[in-house]
Design a protein around this motif. Structure first.
Motif, short mmCIF file in Angstrom:
data_model
loop_
_atom_site.label_atom_id
_atom_site.label_comp_id
_atom_site.label_asym_id
_atom_site.label_seq_id
_atom_site.Cartn_x
_atom_site.Cartn_y
_atom_site.Cartn_z
N ARG A 68 12.34 -1.41 -4.94
CA ARG A 68 11.15 -0.75 -4.38
C ARG A 68 10.92 -1.13 -2.92
O ARG A 68 10.49 -0.31 -2.12
CB ARG A 68 9.93 -1.12 -5.22
CG ARG A 68 9.95 -0.54 -6.63
CD ARG A 68 8.72 -0.95 -7.39
NE ARG A 68 7.51 -0.53 -6.68
CZ ARG A 68 6.28 -0.88 -7.06
NH1 ARG A 68 6.11 -1.67 -8.13
NH2 ARG A 68 5.23 -0.45 -6.39
N ILE A 69 11.21 -2.39 -2.58
CA ILE A 69 11.00 -2.84 -1.20
C ILE A 69 11.91 -2.07 -0.25
O ILE A 69 11.48 -1.62 0.82
CB ILE A 69 11.24 -4.35 -1.08
CG1 ILE A 69 10.20 -5.12 -1.89
CG2 ILE A 69 11.21 -4.79 0.38
CD1 ILE A 69 10.39 -6.63 -1.87
N ILE A 128 12.73 2.18 3.81
CA ILE A 128 13.35 3.42 4.26
C ILE A 128 12.30 4.50 4.45
O ILE A 128 12.32 5.25 5.44
CB ILE A 128 14.43 3.88 3.26
CG1 ILE A 128 15.58 2.86 3.20
CG2 ILE A 128 14.97 5.25 3.63
CD1 ILE A 128 16.61 3.17 2.14
N GLY A 129 11.38 4.60 3.51
CA GLY A 129 10.34 5.62 3.60
C GLY A 129 9.48 5.48 4.84
O GLY A 129 9.15 6.48 5.50
N GLY A 143 8.70 -3.88 4.92
CA GLY A 143 8.08 -3.29 3.74
C GLY A 143 6.66 -3.72 3.55
O GLY A 143 5.90 -3.08 2.82
N ALA A 144 6.24 -4.79 4.21
CA ALA A 144 4.90 -5.28 4.01
C ALA A 144 3.94 -4.84 5.08
O ALA A 144 2.79 -5.22 5.11
CB ALA A 144 4.94 -6.83 3.97
N GLU A 145 4.42 -3.97 5.97
CA GLU A 145 3.58 -3.60 7.11
C GLU A 145 2.45 -2.67 6.72
O GLU A 145 1.41 -2.67 7.33
CB GLU A 145 4.44 -2.93 8.21
CG GLU A 145 5.31 -3.93 8.93
CD GLU A 145 6.18 -3.27 9.97
OE1 GLU A 145 6.07 -2.05 10.13
OE2 GLU A 145 6.95 -3.97 10.65
#
Length: 314
Positions: free
Chosen positions: A3-4, A9-10, A311-313
């Motif tokens: 998921r990360i 990528i998303g 990913g945590a942004e």
């Protein structure tokens, strides 16, 4: 695929889409401020009636927002419209010049980039003052001297004085050397500085010191422990440089008389060819965004910490 990684990528793809949307809006508005392309299609002795008729036929009499909506509809279908200067589809005109500019940029990136990586990494790893001084001098020279001046100097030396290389043109191998060298200096200037700084930082880390205490040879430490973690910032910068190399290609192509995309961009502005201007700018913007997304993904593959922070942004 976890998921990360999917989120990473998303986020990158979404940013690219938003950037392209904003670029499209801005360049569409700006190109409509340089004047009507209808004037380029009319004879010198045209009348106001002639202008109004052609202006209506081409749809330039409609409100700007309607023109923009129509343009977006065509763009989503892959239609960039027709060039008023060449009477051909914009995509075909760009496609005819694109291989020349890509070849020039590719040669410059390959030559300047490889030399910059080697010298920058070695200078940063060894900490040699002489090596760092040489890298710094060449990089500073590349940043300080504009491409057109570099091109003129190379022409004077190798074409005028030594007469061993042609001063311009395109199509033969020897005609590619001087333009590629001109752009290579700019490539080297940026990449070498980033590569040296990145390697210097990694070479002083604890895991490198530990590897030395274990008796590993310098070459083993260099290739197995420092090169890979030093690559992400270099790759990111390299992508930015590759995407922005188009501006340098415009000047270089003008100096050496190369019929590439850069020369075409200048011609499209001079002739007020709005569709062609928009097409060239959109292609350049897409290339820039695409290369940056790819660079982020490659950097994340080399260093998982980038993926986690990205990913945590949001």
């Amino acid at each position: 695929m976890d998921r990360i990684l999917l989120k990473f990528i998303g986020i990158r793809v979404l940013r690219g889409i938003v950037t392209m949307a904003l670029v499209t809006l801005v360049i569409f508005v700006l190109t409509h401020m340089i004047g009507s392309p209808v004037l380029q299609l009319l004879p010198p002795n045209y009348t106001q009636a002639d202008f109004d008729t052609l202006n209506t036929a081409l749809g330039y009499d409609r409100p700007l927002y309607e023109q923009f909506a129509s343009f977006i509809g065509r763009l989503l279908r892959g239609d960039l419209g027709n060039s008023t200067s060449f009477s051909q589809p914009v995509a075909a005109v760009i496609g005819s010049r694109l291989p020349i500019t890509l070849t020039l940029a590719g040669l410059a990136l390959a030559f300047g980039g490889i030399l910059a990586l080697l010298s920058g990494f070695i200078a940063g790893f060894t900490g040699s003052r002489a090596g760092e001084a040489i890298v710094t001098f060449i990089a500073t020279l590349g940043l300080a001297v504009p491409p057109f001046a570099v091109g003129i100097i190379l022409i004077v030396i190798f074409a005028v004085n030594l007469r061993i290389l042609p001063s311009g043109g395109w199509g033969q191998a020897n005609q590619m050397i001087l333009p590629a060298l001109t752009l290579s200096l700019a490539v080297y200037a940026g990449v070498a500085r980033v590569a040296r700084s990145s390697m210097r930082e990694r070479a002083g880390m604890e895991f490198v010191v530990l590897a030395r205490t274990k008796g590993l040879t310098p070459s083993q430490i260099f290739f197995n422990h420092t090169v890979r973690p030093s690559l992400p910032p270099v790759i990111s910068y390299f992508a930015v440089l590759a995407g922005s190399l188009f501006s340098g290609a415009v000047v270089t192509e003008a100096v050496f008389g190369i019929p590439g995309l850069g020369t075409l961009a200048v011609q499209s502005v001079e002739t007020r060819d709005q569709n062609l201007v928009i097409g060239i700018v959109l292609f350049s913007a897409f290339l820039f965004v695409f290369l940056n997304v790819v660079a982020d993904l490659v950097a994340a593959a080399l260093d998982p910490r980038i993926k986690l922070s990205g990913g945590a942004e949001s």
